[in-house]
Design an enzyme around this catalytic site. Structure first.
Site, short mmCIF file in Angstrom:
data_model
loop_
_atom_site.label_atom_id
_atom_site.label_comp_id
_atom_site.label_asym_id
_atom_site.label_seq_id
_atom_site.Cartn_x
_atom_site.Cartn_y
_atom_site.Cartn_z
N TYR A 68 0.81 -0.79 -0.28
CA TYR A 68 0.07 0.08 0.04
C TYR A 68 0.80 1.64 0.03
O TYR A 68 0.43 2.58 -1.15
CB TYR A 68 -1.05 -0.07 1.07
CG TYR A 68 -2.06 -0.72 1.03
CD1 TYR A 68 -2.46 -2.46 1.26
CD2 TYR A 68 -3.44 -0.11 0.11
CE1 TYR A 68 -3.39 -3.36 1.41
CE2 TYR A 68 -4.25 -1.13 -0.30
CZ TYR A 68 -4.02 -2.31 0.22
OH TYR A 68 -5.40 -3.73 -0.18
N ARG A 71 1.95 2.18 -3.37
CA ARG A 71 0.44 1.77 -4.23
C ARG A 71 0.38 3.68 -4.56
O ARG A 71 0.71 4.71 -4.64
CB ARG A 71 -0.59 1.95 -4.44
CG ARG A 71 -0.15 -0.42 -4.40
CD ARG A 71 -2.44 -0.21 -4.60
NE ARG A 71 -3.62 0.09 -4.73
CZ ARG A 71 -4.53 -0.05 -4.67
NH1 ARG A 71 -4.96 -1.12 -3.66
NH2 ARG A 71 -5.17 0.50 -4.99
N VAL A 104 -9.25 5.30 -3.63
CA VAL A 104 -8.44 5.17 -2.71
C VAL A 104 -7.22 6.19 -2.72
O VAL A 104 -6.22 6.64 -1.83
CB VAL A 104 -7.98 4.26 -2.24
CG1 VAL A 104 -8.95 2.93 -1.27
CG2 VAL A 104 -7.01 3.07 -2.74
N HIS A 120 -14.39 3.23 -0.42
CA HIS A 120 -13.69 2.23 -0.40
C HIS A 120 -12.37 2.66 0.46
O HIS A 120 -11.20 2.24 0.66
CB HIS A 120 -12.91 1.30 -1.37
CG HIS A 120 -14.30 1.20 -2.15
ND1 HIS A 120 -13.88 0.53 -3.49
CD2 HIS A 120 -15.53 0.70 -1.37
CE1 HIS A 120 -14.89 -0.06 -3.92
NE2 HIS A 120 -15.95 -0.55 -2.94
N CYS A 131 -7.33 0.70 17.97
CA CYS A 131 -7.44 1.69 18.48
C CYS A 131 -8.45 2.52 17.09
O CYS A 131 -8.71 3.83 17.73
CB CYS A 131 -6.95 2.71 20.00
SG CYS A 131 -5.50 3.55 19.12
N SER A 197 -16.50 -0.65 -13.24
CA SER A 197 -16.99 -1.97 -14.11
C SER A 197 -18.17 -2.37 -12.78
O SER A 197 -18.86 -3.67 -13.92
CB SER A 197 -15.25 -3.25 -13.92
OG SER A 197 -15.25 -3.32 -12.16
N ASN A 221 -17.14 5.10 -20.54
CA ASN A 221 -16.37 4.12 -20.00
C ASN A 221 -15.96 3.51 -21.53
O ASN A 221 -16.74 3.35 -22.48
CB ASN A 221 -17.06 2.90 -19.16
CG ASN A 221 -16.27 1.07 -18.73
OD1 ASN A 221 -15.30 1.42 -19.60
ND2 ASN A 221 -16.30 1.45 -18.02
N PRO A 222 -14.16 3.04 -21.91
CA PRO A 222 -14.57 2.95 -23.10
C PRO A 222 -15.37 0.92 -23.49
O PRO A 222 -15.59 0.98 -24.60
CB PRO A 222 -13.02 2.82 -23.28
CG PRO A 222 -12.56 2.69 -22.13
CD PRO A 222 -13.37 3.50 -20.66
N1 APR Z 1 -11.55 6.49 -18.90
C1 APR Z 1 -12.58 5.93 -18.11
N2 APR Z 1 -12.99 4.14 -18.00
C2 APR Z 1 -11.63 3.24 -18.07
C3 APR Z 1 -10.35 3.79 -18.37
C4 APR Z 1 -10.80 5.48 -18.81
N3 APR Z 1 -9.66 6.12 -19.45
N4 APR Z 1 -9.68 3.33 -18.61
C5 APR Z 1 -9.96 1.95 -17.98
N5 APR Z 1 -11.59 2.04 -17.86
C6 APR Z 1 -12.74 1.21 -17.16
C7 APR Z 1 -12.93 -0.95 -17.43
O1 APR Z 1 -12.55 -0.56 -18.61
C8 APR Z 1 -13.17 -0.64 -16.48
O2 APR Z 1 -14.68 -1.06 -16.60
O3 APR Z 1 -12.76 1.99 -15.97
C9 APR Z 1 -12.77 0.48 -15.37
C10 APR Z 1 -11.75 -0.18 -14.25
O4 APR Z 1 -12.56 -1.28 -13.58
P1 APR Z 1 -11.63 -2.08 -12.08
O5 APR Z 1 -10.58 -2.18 -12.12
O6 APR Z 1 -12.61 -3.05 -11.69
O7 APR Z 1 -11.82 -0.40 -11.30
P2 APR Z 1 -13.28 -0.52 -9.92
O8 APR Z 1 -14.88 -0.60 -11.47
O9 APR Z 1 -13.08 0.82 -9.59
O10 APR Z 1 -12.83 -2.00 -9.26
C11 APR Z 1 -14.04 -1.23 -7.78
O11 APR Z 1 -12.97 -3.41 -6.82
O12 APR Z 1 -10.85 -3.53 -7.24
C12 APR Z 1 -11.41 -3.58 -6.19
O13 APR Z 1 -11.91 -2.25 -4.31
C13 APR Z 1 -11.31 -1.92 -5.19
O14 APR Z 1 -12.53 0.30 -5.41
C14 APR Z 1 -12.51 -1.09 -6.66
C15 APR Z 1 -13.91 -1.72 -6.85
#
Ligand code: APR
Length: 257
Positions: A68, A71, A104, A120, A131, A197, A221-222
């Site tokens: 972490y 990160r 985060v 999150h 604590c 996602s 989202n792409p």
């Molecule tokens: N612009 C917009 N969306 C994008 C881009 C971009 N440039 N690049 C990627 N993406 C999209 C991907 O297509 C995907 O749908 O962002 C999404 C990222 O998905 P995840 O990696 O699953 O991230 P997230 O949805 O935030 O995950 C939710 O799960 O990983 C755990 O706790 C963690 O907060 C996180 C949670």
């Protein structure tokens, strides 16, 4: 310049109460690895269960704290992108806007968002594992190289180990954050979901609550996601291009600085 469909611009232009929900995708263009990308390189021999659970921290606190802190160092070196700035512009234009993020990192704050709901938690809010007292952020000088174990600091109050201030798998989300997100989703007329996602609950429920209670959902989202089912408009593109174009199309090119 990304072209957004007129109906998306019209939806934002006439919106009164907006909620923006963001996921790792909005930080991707800042070079901050998504949760899954952060499990590559020297960390690829681990999976999320080995690094992002209470059990993992109990078994090997130095490994988890090191991951972490690595990160956090990647976030510190990153810069907010035009997507973060466009979200802050929406908040500036519509002061009642509520930003809900699963991220985060602090890129929304550094782009000018005043009070994001961190569902999150945050890399910048370490706390005592015993604590729960907030702990100071370690010095930049102690930033770990990738793959390094780093012993977590000890709590100044009870000497228990300090832990990352993020929600681990199997842990409950901070109730105040969840309540604020649900309340905002239930009373908005437009929800824009960006770069998530839509797979992880209960965060993925927020856009569905808004849609069920009559709000319109725009997704940025792409790729396709399960949230396509509740989105009235799907803007298929990267947030750093689509969001500035959406804001410009809705309110003219005068993006508030
Ligand atoms: N612009 C917009 N969306 C994008 C881009 C971009 N440039 N690049 C990627 N993406 C999209 C991907 O297509 C995907 O749908 O962002 C999404 C990222 O998905 P995840 O990696 O699953 O991230 P997230 O949805 O935030 O995950 C939710 O799960 O990983 C755990 O706790 C963690 O907060 C996180 C949670």
């Amino acid at each position: 310049e990304h072209v957004v469909p007129p109906e998306a611009a019209a939806l934002l232009a006439r919106a009164r109460r907006v909620v923006v929900v963001t996921g790792a995708g909005i930080s991707a263009e800042s070079g901050v690895p998504t949760f899954r990308d952060a499990l590559t390189g020297l960390w690829q021999r681990f999976d999320a269960q080995a690094l992002a659970t209470p059990q993992a921290f109990e078994d090997d606190p130095d490994l988890v704290w090191g991951w972490y802190e690595w990160r956090r160092s990647t976030v510190r070196r990153a810069r907010p992108n035009a997507g973060h700035t466009a979200v802050a512009a929406i908040e500036a234009r519509l002061p009642g806007t509520v930003l809900v993020t699963q991220n985060v990192d602090d890129l929304h704050e550094r782009a000018g968002s005043r009070d994001p709901v961190h569902l999150h938690g945050s890399l910048l809010a370490p706390r005592c594992s015993g604590c729960s007292r907030p702990a100071p952020l370690p010095d930049v000088a102690d930033e770990p190289a990738e793959g390094r174990r780093v012993p977590p600091p000890r709590c100044a109050g009870c000497a228990a180990r300090v832990r990352p201030g993020v929600v681990w798998f199997g842990e409950a989300l901070p109730q105040a954050a969840l309540d604020r997100a649900v309340e905002a989703a239930a009373s908005c007329d437009l929800l824009v979901t960006v770069g998530t996602s839509g797979l992880v609950y209960p965060a993925a429920e927020i856009p569905r609550v808004a849609a069920r209670l009559g709000a319109t959902v725009i997704q940025v989202n792409p790729d396709e996601t399960p949230l396509d089912a509740v989105a009235e408009v799907n803007l298929r593109g990267p947030a750093a291009r689509v969001l500035p174009a959406l804001v410009a199309a809705a309110w003219g090119d005068t993006m508030p600085a």
